[in-house]
Design a protein around this motif. Sequence first.
Motif, PDB file in Angstrom:
ATOM      1  N   GLU A   1     114.866 -24.041  63.387  1.00  0.00           N
ATOM      2  CA  GLU A   1     114.543 -23.211  62.226  1.00  0.00           C
ATOM      3  C   GLU A   1     113.950 -21.887  62.679  1.00  0.00           C
ATOM      4  OE1 GLU A   1     111.917 -23.489  58.071  1.00  0.00           O
ATOM      5  OE2 GLU A   1     111.826 -25.078  59.581  1.00  0.00           O
ATOM      6  N   LEU A   2     114.390 -20.793  62.051  1.00  0.00           N
ATOM      7  CA  LEU A   2     113.868 -19.471  62.395  1.00  0.00           C
ATOM      8  C   LEU A   2     112.548 -19.251  61.680  1.00  0.00           C
ATOM      9  CD1 LEU A   2     114.768 -16.956  64.039  1.00  0.00           C
ATOM     10  CD2 LEU A   2     115.500 -15.971  61.859  1.00  0.00           C
TER      11      LEU A   2
ATOM     12  N   VAL B   1     120.093 -12.439  56.590  1.00  0.00           N
ATOM     13  CA  VAL B   1     120.078 -13.782  57.179  1.00  0.00           C
ATOM     14  C   VAL B   1     120.972 -13.861  58.407  1.00  0.00           C
ATOM     15  CG1 VAL B   1     119.487 -14.920  55.013  1.00  0.00           C
ATOM     16  CG2 VAL B   1     121.899 -14.608  55.618  1.00  0.00           C
ATOM     17  N   SER B   2     121.851 -12.877  58.622  1.00  0.00           N
ATOM     18  CA  SER B   2     122.673 -12.873  59.834  1.00  0.00           C
ATOM     19  C   SER B   2     121.824 -12.806  61.094  1.00  0.00           C
ATOM     20  CB  SER B   2     123.642 -11.687  59.811  1.00  0.00           C
ATOM     21  OG  SER B   2     122.944 -10.460  59.675  1.00  0.00           O
ATOM     22  N   THR B   3     120.564 -12.359  60.956  1.00  0.00           N
ATOM     23  CA  THR B   3     119.654 -12.316  62.103  1.00  0.00           C
ATOM     24  C   THR B   3     119.415 -13.716  62.650  1.00  0.00           C
ATOM     25  OG1 THR B   3     118.598 -10.374  61.141  1.00  0.00           O
ATOM     26  CG2 THR B   3     117.396 -11.486  62.897  1.00  0.00           C
ATOM     27  N   ARG B   4     119.547 -14.729  61.800  1.00  0.00           N
ATOM     28  CA  ARG B   4     119.380 -16.118  62.236  1.00  0.00           C
ATOM     29  C   ARG B   4     120.308 -16.425  63.412  1.00  0.00           C
ATOM     30  NH1 ARG B   4     118.862 -19.961  64.453  1.00  0.00           N
ATOM     31  NH2 ARG B   4     118.825 -22.144  63.841  1.00  0.00           N
ATOM     32  N   LEU B   5     121.554 -15.959  63.294  1.00  0.00           N
ATOM     33  CA  LEU B   5     122.535 -16.194  64.346  1.00  0.00           C
ATOM     34  C   LEU B   5     122.257 -15.324  65.567  1.00  0.00           C
ATOM     35  CD1 LEU B   5     125.114 -17.830  64.903  1.00  0.00           C
ATOM     36  CD2 LEU B   5     126.419 -15.934  63.945  1.00  0.00           C
ATOM     37  N   MET B   6     121.868 -14.080  65.339  1.00  0.00           N
ATOM     38  CA  MET B   6     121.607 -13.153  66.435  1.00  0.00           C
ATOM     39  C   MET B   6     120.430 -13.593  67.300  1.00  0.00           C
ATOM     40  SD  MET B   6     121.924  -9.850  63.957  1.00  0.00           S
ATOM     41  CE  MET B   6     121.155  -8.709  65.082  1.00  0.00           C
ATOM     42  N   ALA B   7     119.442 -14.250  66.682  1.00  0.00           N
ATOM     43  CA  ALA B   7     118.217 -14.622  67.388  1.00  0.00           C
ATOM     44  C   ALA B   7     118.296 -16.001  68.026  1.00  0.00           C
ATOM     45  CB  ALA B   7     117.030 -14.565  66.431  1.00  0.00           C
ATOM     46  N   ARG B   8     119.418 -16.652  67.868  1.00  0.00           N
ATOM     47  CA  ARG B   8     119.561 -18.003  68.395  1.00  0.00           C
ATOM     48  C   ARG B   8     119.719 -18.000  69.910  1.00  0.00           C
ATOM     49  NH1 ARG B   8     124.859 -21.489  68.626  1.00  0.00           N
ATOM     50  NH2 ARG B   8     124.120 -22.318  70.578  1.00  0.00           N
TER      51      ARG B   8
ATOM     52  N   LEU C   1     123.165 -20.702  58.669  1.00  0.00           N
ATOM     53  CA  LEU C   1     121.776 -21.089  58.433  1.00  0.00           C
ATOM     54  C   LEU C   1     121.503 -22.534  58.820  1.00  0.00           C
ATOM     55  CD1 LEU C   1     120.993 -19.299  55.057  1.00  0.00           C
ATOM     56  CD2 LEU C   1     120.681 -18.495  57.395  1.00  0.00           C
ATOM     57  N   ASP C   2     122.367 -23.118  59.619  1.00  0.00           N
ATOM     58  CA  ASP C   2     122.125 -24.474  60.112  1.00  0.00           C
ATOM     59  C   ASP C   2     120.813 -24.478  60.892  1.00  0.00           C
ATOM     60  OD1 ASP C   2     122.090 -26.834  61.734  1.00  0.00           O
ATOM     61  OD2 ASP C   2     124.245 -27.029  61.415  1.00  0.00           O
ATOM     62  N   SER C   3     119.839 -25.266  60.434  1.00  0.00           N
ATOM     63  CA  SER C   3     118.510 -25.249  61.053  1.00  0.00           C
ATOM     64  C   SER C   3     118.515 -25.814  62.461  1.00  0.00           C
ATOM     65  CB  SER C   3     117.520 -26.061  60.190  1.00  0.00           C
ATOM     66  OG  SER C   3     117.921 -27.413  60.105  1.00  0.00           O
TER      67      SER C   3
ATOM     68  N   ALA D   1     109.295 -12.291  55.829  1.00  0.00           N
ATOM     69  CA  ALA D   1     110.424 -12.067  54.932  1.00  0.00           C
ATOM     70  C   ALA D   1     111.692 -12.690  55.498  1.00  0.00           C
ATOM     71  CB  ALA D   1     110.620 -10.568  54.711  1.00  0.00           C
ATOM     72  N   LEU D   2     111.897 -12.532  56.802  1.00  0.00           N
ATOM     73  CA  LEU D   2     113.081 -13.112  57.438  1.00  0.00           C
ATOM     74  C   LEU D   2     113.018 -14.630  57.425  1.00  0.00           C
ATOM     75  CD1 LEU D   2     115.710 -12.747  58.958  1.00  0.00           C
ATOM     76  CD2 LEU D   2     114.384 -12.478  61.065  1.00  0.00           C
ATOM     77  N   GLN D   3     111.863 -15.177  57.713  1.00  0.00           N
ATOM     78  CA  GLN D   3     111.701 -16.638  57.692  1.00  0.00           C
ATOM     79  C   GLN D   3     112.051 -17.195  56.313  1.00  0.00           C
ATOM     80  OE1 GLN D   3     107.947 -18.548  59.168  1.00  0.00           O
ATOM     81  NE2 GLN D   3     107.771 -19.316  57.067  1.00  0.00           N
ATOM     82  N   GLU D   4     111.507 -16.576  55.267  1.00  0.00           N
ATOM     83  CA  GLU D   4     111.736 -17.075  53.904  1.00  0.00           C
ATOM     84  C   GLU D   4     113.179 -16.866  53.457  1.00  0.00           C
ATOM     85  OE1 GLU D   4     108.957 -18.652  51.920  1.00  0.00           O
ATOM     86  OE2 GLU D   4     108.904 -18.880  54.091  1.00  0.00           O
ATOM     87  N   ALA D   5     113.789 -15.758  53.889  1.00  0.00           N
ATOM     88  CA  ALA D   5     115.190 -15.512  53.535  1.00  0.00           C
ATOM     89  C   ALA D   5     116.093 -16.557  54.165  1.00  0.00           C
ATOM     90  CB  ALA D   5     115.600 -14.108  53.978  1.00  0.00           C
ATOM     91  N   CYS D   6     115.870 -16.853  55.441  1.00  0.00           N
ATOM     92  CA  CYS D   6     116.707 -17.832  56.132  1.00  0.00           C
ATOM     93  C   CYS D   6     116.481 -19.244  55.610  1.00  0.00           C
ATOM     94  CB  CYS D   6     116.445 -17.771  57.635  1.00  0.00           C
ATOM     95  SG  CYS D   6     117.090 -16.280  58.419  1.00  0.00           S
TER      96      CYS D   6
END
Length: 344
Positions: free
Chosen positions: A20-21, A52-59, A257-259, A327-332
């Motif tokens: 989870e981000l 929310v695309s940042t979720r993938l970028m930060a993985r 957004l797969d945790s 904000a990013l955490q809650e969006a994701c």
Amino acid sequence: MAARSTINREVKLARHSTAELLAEHFAVKECDVPTPCQDDVVVRNRWFRVSVSTRLMAREGAEAIEGIPFPPLRPGDTLADAAIGEVIHSGSTSGVAVGSLVMHSLGWREFAVVRGSECTVLESRNTDPAAFLGHGWTAYAALTQGVQIHQGDTVFVSSGAGAIGSMAGQIARQLGAGRVIGSTSTPDKAHWMATELGYDAVVTRGNGPLIDQLKRAAPDGIDVIVDMVGGEQLSASIAVANEGARCVLLGALTAELDSKRATLQAPVELDGFQIILKGMTLRGFSASEDASDMFDAWIHQQEAWQREGVIQLPCTIFKGIEQAPLALQEACAGRLKGVVLVEL
């Protein structure tokens, strides 16, 4: 402004996300504003978008994901996304005047040094940032270029409270849809979609099989599918679709957004015979690639609809750069509505 002496604050990736981000994966750091060249401008950012695309970028391991559309983030990298700000310094060949309000791609920082040619000058200083930084133009392009809405159509929008979906339902109505159905994750967002955005019915995760919910919400079938989710929502909507139904695919949040493991792989089981027998069309669509010339058309159209009072621009605003990681955490996590913006 003396650019080389101004202290900037930027949001950087502190460490990779493996599940989870969370806000703790990022840090707000002080640094100097880079020295601008002659064709650069220095922009004091006023708003920037949180995607929310940042979720993938930060993985962790993002650089190995084939086809990733964004640069993978490494620890220490500053995030970037669309932003609006005021030009406070202009190089001699930048072509942008000091005091101009501009849109550019270097958000997640208080000051940005941007090439003048990479800025879009906004005509009005009373601009609603959600009109320019939101994804209304993506929804508008998808519903005018990706598929066609016919008068009286029943339209299903997955992730109907999100940045794209919150606009797609409203736009579909203005283009002639007779019944608009959406999906979301919570009863609170379902109530908001129905009362504020004008959805005729909303299906929710955890409230029984989605296909049964859709059959009740669309007793006469679905004519147009606008899908941001994939997975069960896509397969269920295709099962309920009418002959000649049109489907435009804009995202696959089940994968992004797969945790446990954000990815670009979004497998889904579809009934191919039903697609053939119904004469359905399915089209993947990217506004930035398939309809980049539609942005100005969207701005003019939404202004007209706003004057008529028939559309709104939903957004969730966090104030201060310190709130950006949250904000990013809650969006994701799917807890926010509309486009997510940080105001500086």
